[in-house]
Motif scaffolding. Structure first.
Motif, PDB file in Angstrom:
ATOM      1  N   GLU A   5       0.842  -1.188   0.000  1.00 33.89           N
ATOM      2  CA  GLU A   5       0.000   0.000   0.000  1.00 33.89           C
ATOM      3  C   GLU A   5       0.882   1.245   0.000  1.00 33.89           C
ATOM      4  OE1 GLU A   5      -3.400   0.355   0.051  1.00 33.89           O
ATOM      5  OE2 GLU A   5      -3.523  -1.784  -0.315  1.00 33.89           O
ATOM      6  N   PRO A   6       0.491   2.292  -0.722  1.00 32.28           N
ATOM      7  CA  PRO A   6       1.293   3.524  -0.672  1.00 32.28           C
ATOM      8  C   PRO A   6       1.203   4.131   0.728  1.00 32.28           C
ATOM      9  CG  PRO A   6      -0.736   3.879  -1.901  1.00 32.28           C
ATOM     10  CD  PRO A   6      -0.655   2.412  -1.602  1.00 32.28           C
ATOM     11  N   PRO A   7       2.248   4.807   1.148  1.00 31.22           N
ATOM     12  CA  PRO A   7       2.211   5.393   2.486  1.00 31.22           C
ATOM     13  C   PRO A   7       1.135   6.477   2.571  1.00 31.22           C
ATOM     14  CG  PRO A   7       4.140   6.142   1.297  1.00 31.22           C
ATOM     15  CD  PRO A   7       3.489   5.085   0.460  1.00 31.22           C
ATOM     16  N   VAL A   8       0.580   6.619   3.746  1.00 36.89           N
ATOM     17  CA  VAL A   8      -0.468   7.600   3.985  1.00 36.89           C
ATOM     18  C   VAL A   8       0.182   8.912   4.398  1.00 36.89           C
ATOM     19  CG1 VAL A   8      -2.486   8.163   5.383  1.00 36.89           C
ATOM     20  CG2 VAL A   8      -2.069   5.805   4.688  1.00 36.89           C
ATOM     21  N   LEU A   9      -0.241   9.986   3.771  1.00 33.18           N
ATOM     22  CA  LEU A   9       0.279  11.306   4.113  1.00 33.18           C
ATOM     23  C   LEU A   9      -0.483  11.815   5.324  1.00 33.18           C
ATOM     24  CD1 LEU A   9       2.162  13.640   3.332  1.00 33.18           C
ATOM     25  CD2 LEU A   9       0.288  14.541   1.962  1.00 33.18           C
ATOM     26  N   ILE A  10       0.235  12.032   6.421  1.00 33.42           N
ATOM     27  CA  ILE A  10      -0.444  12.443   7.645  1.00 33.42           C
ATOM     28  C   ILE A  10      -0.142  13.886   8.018  1.00 33.42           C
ATOM     29  CG2 ILE A  10      -0.573  10.116   8.581  1.00 33.42           C
ATOM     30  CD1 ILE A  10       1.884  10.808  10.286  1.00 33.42           C
ATOM     31  N   THR A  11       0.637  14.573   7.225  1.00 38.63           N
ATOM     32  CA  THR A  11       0.954  15.962   7.524  1.00 38.63           C
ATOM     33  C   THR A  11       0.220  16.874   6.558  1.00 38.63           C
ATOM     34  OG1 THR A  11       2.837  16.055   6.029  1.00 38.63           O
ATOM     35  CG2 THR A  11       3.264  15.307   8.280  1.00 38.63           C
ATOM     36  N   GLU A  12       0.249  18.134   6.839  1.00 34.90           N
ATOM     37  CA  GLU A  12      -0.346  19.126   5.952  1.00 34.90           C
ATOM     38  C   GLU A  12       0.743  19.868   5.190  1.00 34.90           C
ATOM     39  OE1 GLU A  12      -3.133  21.678   7.893  1.00 34.90           O
ATOM     40  OE2 GLU A  12      -4.087  20.019   8.908  1.00 34.90           O
ATOM     41  N   ALA A  13       1.858  19.209   4.982  1.00 33.22           N
ATOM     42  CA  ALA A  13       2.977  19.845   4.286  1.00 33.22           C
ATOM     43  C   ALA A  13       2.606  20.088   2.827  1.00 33.22           C
ATOM     44  CB  ALA A  13       4.216  18.965   4.370  1.00 33.22           C
ATOM     45  N   ALA A  14       3.038  21.205   2.313  1.00 36.58           N
ATOM     46  CA  ALA A  14       2.782  21.535   0.912  1.00 36.58           C
ATOM     47  C   ALA A  14       3.645  20.646   0.015  1.00 36.58           C
ATOM     48  CB  ALA A  14       3.124  23.000   0.666  1.00 36.58           C
ATOM     49  N   PRO A  15       3.188  20.408  -1.214  1.00 37.06           N
ATOM     50  CA  PRO A  15       4.029  19.638  -2.137  1.00 37.06           C
ATOM     51  C   PRO A  15       5.357  20.363  -2.374  1.00 37.06           C
ATOM     52  CG  PRO A  15       1.837  19.998  -3.047  1.00 37.06           C
ATOM     53  CD  PRO A  15       1.923  20.796  -1.806  1.00 37.06           C
ATOM     54  N   SER A  16       6.364  19.617  -2.703  1.00 37.11           N
ATOM     55  CA  SER A  16       7.678  20.216  -2.927  1.00 37.11           C
ATOM     56  C   SER A  16       7.636  21.127  -4.153  1.00 37.11           C
ATOM     57  CB  SER A  16       8.734  19.134  -3.128  1.00 37.11           C
ATOM     58  OG  SER A  16       8.510  18.472  -4.356  1.00 37.11           O
ATOM     59  N   TYR A  17       8.626  21.995  -4.254  1.00 35.78           N
ATOM     60  CA  TYR A  17       8.704  22.920  -5.387  1.00 35.78           C
ATOM     61  C   TYR A  17       8.794  22.143  -6.697  1.00 35.78           C
ATOM     62  CZ  TYR A  17      10.450  26.398  -8.615  1.00 35.78           C
ATOM     63  OH  TYR A  17      10.622  27.202  -9.712  1.00 35.78           O
ATOM     64  N   GLU A  18       9.552  21.052  -6.701  1.00 38.50           N
ATOM     65  CA  GLU A  18       9.710  20.257  -7.921  1.00 38.50           C
ATOM     66  C   GLU A  18       8.384  19.640  -8.343  1.00 38.50           C
ATOM     67  OE1 GLU A  18      11.774  19.937  -5.248  1.00 38.50           O
ATOM     68  OE2 GLU A  18      13.470  21.018  -6.110  1.00 38.50           O
ATOM     69  N   ASP A  19       7.584  19.158  -7.370  1.00 40.80           N
ATOM     70  CA  ASP A  19       6.278  18.579  -7.699  1.00 40.80           C
ATOM     71  C   ASP A  19       5.331  19.638  -8.243  1.00 40.80           C
ATOM     72  OD1 ASP A  19       7.181  16.119  -6.860  1.00 40.80           O
ATOM     73  OD2 ASP A  19       6.228  16.246  -4.880  1.00 40.80           O
ATOM     74  N   GLN A  20       5.349  20.824  -7.633  1.00 39.21           N
ATOM     75  CA  GLN A  20       4.499  21.909  -8.113  1.00 39.21           C
ATOM     76  C   GLN A  20       4.899  22.318  -9.531  1.00 39.21           C
ATOM     77  OE1 GLN A  20       4.722  25.187  -5.424  1.00 39.21           O
ATOM     78  NE2 GLN A  20       3.897  24.047  -3.694  1.00 39.21           N
ATOM     79  N   LEU A  21       6.198  22.427  -9.772  1.00 32.53           N
ATOM     80  CA  LEU A  21       6.678  22.812 -11.093  1.00 32.53           C
ATOM     81  C   LEU A  21       6.303  21.772 -12.146  1.00 32.53           C
ATOM     82  CD1 LEU A  21       8.283  24.863 -12.738  1.00 32.53           C
ATOM     83  CD2 LEU A  21      10.344  23.557 -12.206  1.00 32.53           C
ATOM     84  N   ALA A  22       6.436  20.492 -11.804  1.00 31.58           N
ATOM     85  CA  ALA A  22       6.077  19.432 -12.743  1.00 31.58           C
ATOM     86  C   ALA A  22       4.583  19.474 -13.075  1.00 31.58           C
ATOM     87  CB  ALA A  22       6.460  18.070 -12.168  1.00 31.58           C
ATOM     88  N   ALA A  23       3.752  19.718 -12.085  1.00 31.19           N
ATOM     89  CA  ALA A  23       2.307  19.786 -12.330  1.00 31.19           C
ATOM     90  C   ALA A  23       1.964  20.988 -13.208  1.00 31.19           C
ATOM     91  CB  ALA A  23       1.561  19.866 -11.005  1.00 31.19           C
ATOM     92  N   ARG A  24       2.622  22.115 -12.963  1.00 32.00           N
ATOM     93  CA  ARG A  24       2.356  23.307 -13.777  1.00 32.00           C
ATOM     94  C   ARG A  24       2.835  23.116 -15.207  1.00 32.00           C
ATOM     95  NH1 ARG A  24       4.962  28.039 -11.263  1.00 32.00           N
ATOM     96  NH2 ARG A  24       6.291  26.583 -10.200  1.00 32.00           N
TER      97      ARG A  24
END
Length: 101
Positions: A5-24
């Motif tokens: 199973e993929p790990p569950v995200l339990i924090t409210e941390a924002a996505p990393s800059y690299e993830d945001q850039l890739a999505a944009r």
């Protein structure tokens, strides 16, 4: 071994800059990629002038919207001032008694 199973995200941390850039980047490529078929279809349907015109008009704002979406970053979180510093300043500001001799 089966897929874990993929790990569950339990924090409210924002996505990393690299993830945001890739999505944009992905959104930009999709929107700009949608413009090419609109223009090709406008050439295919040149006999039906209203359909060709509608496809051209649809393709005009796509680059502008793609740039706006690609440059849109989430706002930075405002950080709260540390209450510890305010308490320390309040303790240092006590009135001092002066003894006259």
């Amino acid at each position: 071994m089966s897929n874990p199973e993929p790990p569950v995200l339990i924090t409210e941390a924002a996505p990393s800059y690299e993830d945001q850039l890739a999505a944009r980047k992905r959104k930009y490529v999709i929107m700009m990629g949608a413009r090419v078929p609109c223009l090709v279809l406008a050439m295919v349907f040149y006999d039906t002038w209203w359909l060709a015109l509608a496809l051209i008009v649809l393709s005009i704002p796509l680059p502008w919207m793609a740039v706006l979406i690609a440059n849109d970053r989430p706002p930075r979180k405002s950080e709260k001032a540390s209450k510890h510093d305010a308490e320390r300043r309040a303790l240092g500001a006590r009135p001092r008694h002066v003894i006259d001799g």
